[in-house]
Design a protein around this motif. Structure first.
Motif, PDB file in Angstrom:
ATOM      1  N   HIS A  67     -12.346  -5.238   9.185  1.00  0.00           N
ATOM      2  CA  HIS A  67     -12.377  -4.261   9.625  1.00  0.00           C
ATOM      3  C   HIS A  67     -13.509  -3.849  10.084  1.00  0.00           C
ATOM      4  CE1 HIS A  67     -10.807  -0.403   9.127  1.00  0.00           C
ATOM      5  NE2 HIS A  67      -9.229  -0.331   8.854  1.00  0.00           N
ATOM      6  N   SER A 112       0.272  -3.007   3.852  1.00  0.00           N
ATOM      7  CA  SER A 112       0.383  -1.878   4.540  1.00  0.00           C
ATOM      8  C   SER A 112       2.159  -1.347   5.289  1.00  0.00           C
ATOM      9  CB  SER A 112      -0.091  -1.227   5.776  1.00  0.00           C
ATOM     10  OG  SER A 112      -0.023   0.299   6.589  1.00  0.00           O
ATOM     11  N   LEU A 132      -5.197  -6.849  10.603  1.00  0.00           N
ATOM     12  CA  LEU A 132      -5.434  -5.732   9.712  1.00  0.00           C
ATOM     13  C   LEU A 132      -4.392  -5.118   8.436  1.00  0.00           C
ATOM     14  CD1 LEU A 132      -7.436  -3.540  11.923  1.00  0.00           C
ATOM     15  CD2 LEU A 132      -8.707  -4.896  10.490  1.00  0.00           C
ATOM     16  N   ALA A 133      -4.583  -4.489   8.047  1.00  0.00           N
ATOM     17  CA  ALA A 133      -4.177  -3.557   7.010  1.00  0.00           C
ATOM     18  C   ALA A 133      -3.050  -4.627   5.842  1.00  0.00           C
ATOM     19  CB  ALA A 133      -3.183  -2.163   7.873  1.00  0.00           C
ATOM     20  N   SER A 160       1.917  -3.696  16.261  1.00  0.00           N
ATOM     21  CA  SER A 160       1.809  -2.732  15.507  1.00  0.00           C
ATOM     22  C   SER A 160       3.381  -2.758  14.465  1.00  0.00           C
ATOM     23  CB  SER A 160       1.678  -1.684  15.648  1.00  0.00           C
ATOM     24  OG  SER A 160       1.641  -0.106  14.692  1.00  0.00           O
ATOM     25  N   ILE A 179       1.102  -0.979   0.234  1.00  0.00           N
ATOM     26  CA  ILE A 179       0.047  -0.256  -0.009  1.00  0.00           C
ATOM     27  C   ILE A 179       0.945   0.997   0.042  1.00  0.00           C
ATOM     28  CG2 ILE A 179      -2.356   1.272   1.314  1.00  0.00           C
ATOM     29  CD1 ILE A 179      -2.305  -1.551   2.625  1.00  0.00           C
ATOM     30  N   THR A 196       1.311   4.385   2.772  1.00  0.00           N
ATOM     31  CA  THR A 196       1.456   4.345   3.744  1.00  0.00           C
ATOM     32  C   THR A 196       3.078   4.568   3.967  1.00  0.00           C
ATOM     33  OG1 THR A 196       1.822   1.641   3.344  1.00  0.00           O
ATOM     34  CG2 THR A 196      -0.635   2.618   4.121  1.00  0.00           C
ATOM     35  N   HIS A 208      -7.035 -11.864   6.530  1.00  0.00           N
ATOM     36  CA  HIS A 208      -7.573 -10.839   6.755  1.00  0.00           C
ATOM     37  C   HIS A 208      -8.471 -10.770   7.779  1.00  0.00           C
ATOM     38  CE1 HIS A 208      -6.143  -9.217   2.798  1.00  0.00           C
ATOM     39  NE2 HIS A 208      -5.845 -10.224   2.662  1.00  0.00           N
ATOM     40  N   GLU A 222       1.191  -2.821   9.787  1.00  0.00           N
ATOM     41  CA  GLU A 222       0.508  -4.057   9.977  1.00  0.00           C
ATOM     42  C   GLU A 222      -0.215  -4.004  11.414  1.00  0.00           C
ATOM     43  OE1 GLU A 222       1.384  -6.713   5.811  1.00  0.00           O
ATOM     44  OE2 GLU A 222       2.549  -7.305   7.831  1.00  0.00           O
ATOM     45  N   THR A 223      -1.851  -4.334  11.118  1.00  0.00           N
ATOM     46  CA  THR A 223      -2.356  -4.403  12.851  1.00  0.00           C
ATOM     47  C   THR A 223      -2.074  -6.095  13.184  1.00  0.00           C
ATOM     48  OG1 THR A 223      -2.795  -2.023  12.916  1.00  0.00           O
ATOM     49  CG2 THR A 223      -3.530  -3.890  14.456  1.00  0.00           C
TER      50      THR A 223
END
Length: 432
Positions: free
Chosen positions: A320, A409, A405-406, A233, A111, A114, A317, A412-413
């Motif tokens: 969200h 990116s 998540l993300a 994170s 992404i 980001t 995934h 990510e989380t």
């Protein structure tokens, strides 16, 4: 366990360093590095071995109490590459005011937005002259300070930026490296940094450097966050978190009848079609050689494959809360809900009812919750290691991962609890 994961993430900004750190941990726990160019010799029950390919993939084996033909092997596989930006050759681009930016190309599917306006660094490997033209020396590099930044264009020049902007991979995402202080730096700024870093531990001259594989990486440390520090994170959770879970489980597991295998591949983000990727015959060849070293035959190798089971561990995934319409209405895993079995009717995942049942039973035995993921039927999903590996090595297996998540990116989380759950179920798997 969480602190070990965070430390591993910080020390592994690229595939080469991830493999080096895994190899160091294996060596510290009694695993012996083997050279695939040499005969394996005799292999006995309880032997602990590992081998690397291209400095960017690694395969560890704890030989089982029974021959592989009789008990098969239990394998956890993951990948150590993540989407990023690769520094091109002749990378320095001088601009007005003496400013220097680097020419890069996109690796994988990040992404890209980001990566803007955050401190970045470089890491990878540098190849220098060796005693033989055919055997150059590889040195690892990790600049452990903020070094570059990809800066956004001010909103005053781009009023539509919050409405979505198409980014050029050649123009918009080139990082700023610095400002030239004197003429000697012109065209040499990056090389000077490389030499400065390498000469902290080696004696290297600019003429010694033949080439490099260097990438951008987030310079901000991995951390936990949330009201109860329940979230992770970091960059590269996909898929270093699964690499680390597999390593932790292998080191925690007891000896068993089946041979235990940890396979960490490279280049999953670009399709796995490399000598160090999941589509390579390298792992199958190593397993075959281990069977032969036990006194087995090609028939024995085929038997070992039929008795084997694979857990393909690549993150999934997470649901969200701001985009629930993107998820399947009845199969959307949540952060902290446990490992996720992934299904796809087009066979992009290796999971089927039988292999899913095996993994769910392992979770139950380990006292771990289990979730399922299927794509929303109107949203295309990606592929992963399991089906690619199974196309050349016909293993029973399941595709799973922790929900994050993300995905892709720069950061990510994930979930602290899910990481612990995966280590528990992988350990249970190895102990079978």
């Amino acid at each position: 366990m969480t602190n070990r994961l965070l430390s591993f993430l910080d020390a592994s900004p690229v595939n080469f360093l991830a493999v080096k750190n895994i190899a160091d941990e294996l060596s510290a726990n009694g695993f012996r590095h083997i050279d695939p160019r040499q005969p394996l010799g005799e292999v006995k029950a309880g032997d602990k071995l590992f081998v690397t390919k291209n400095d960017s993939s690694i395969y560890a084996f704890r030989i089982g109490n029974k021959p592989m033909a009789d008990a098969g092997f239990h394998m956890v596989c993951a990948h150590c590459d993540s989407p990023t930006f690769r520094i091109k050759p002749n990378a320095e681009m001088a601009c007005e005011g003496g400013m220097v930016k680097l020419n890069t190309e996109v690796y994988g599917g990040p992404i890209m937005s980001t990566w803007f306006d955050r401190p970045l660094t470089i890491a990878g490997r540098v190849v220098v002259r060796g005693e033989s033209v055919m055997e150059p020396v590889t040195l690892l590099l990790h600049v452990k300070r903020p070094l570059l930044q990809i800066s956004n264009l001010a909103i005053h020049f781009n009023r539509q930026v919050n409405d979505g902007v198409k980014l050029s991979r050649q123009k918009d995402v080139l990082p700023i490296l610095g400002i030239i202080n004197d003429e000697l730096e012109c065209g040499n700024m990056l090389m000077n940094i490389i030499l400065e870093e390498l000469n902290r531990t080696h004696s290297v001259k600019s003429d010694d450097i033949l080439d490099f594989d260097l990438y951008l990486a987030d310079a901000t440390p991995a951390c936990t966050f949330g009201a109860h520090d329940e979230f992770l994170s970091s960059g590269r959770l996909d898929d270093l978190s699964m690499c680390h879970a597999g390593l932790e489980a292998l080191l925690a597991a007891d000896a068993s009848d089946a041979t235990q295998v940890l396979a960490i591949f490279d280049n999953e983000e670009t399709g796995s079609q490399t000598k160090q990727g999941a589509a390579s015959p390298f792992l199958a060849n190593m397993l075959r050689r281990l069977v032969f070293a036990q006194g087995g035959t090609e028939e024995a190798f085929m038997q070992s494959v039929e008795r084997a089971f694979m857990i393909s561990a690549d993150n999934a995934h997470a649901w969200h809360p701001n985009y629930s319409e993107k998820y399947d209405p009845t199969n959307h895993p949540v952060l902290g809900g446990g490992p996720v079995i992934k299904f796809n009717a087009a066979q992009k995942y290796a999971s089927d009812a039988v292999s899913a049942a095996v993994f769910a039973a392992l979770c139950e035995k380990a006292g771990v919750p289990c979730q399922r993921f299927v794509n929303h039927s109107d949203v295309a999903g990606g592929s992963t290691l399991g089906n690619i590996l199974a196309s050349s090595l016909p293993l029973r297996g399941v595709d799973m991962g922790n929900a994050i998540l993300a995905m892709h990116s720069c950061r990510e989380t994930g979930s602290v609890a899910d990481q612990a759950y995966s280590v528990k179920v992988f350990t249970e798997f190895y102990n079978q």
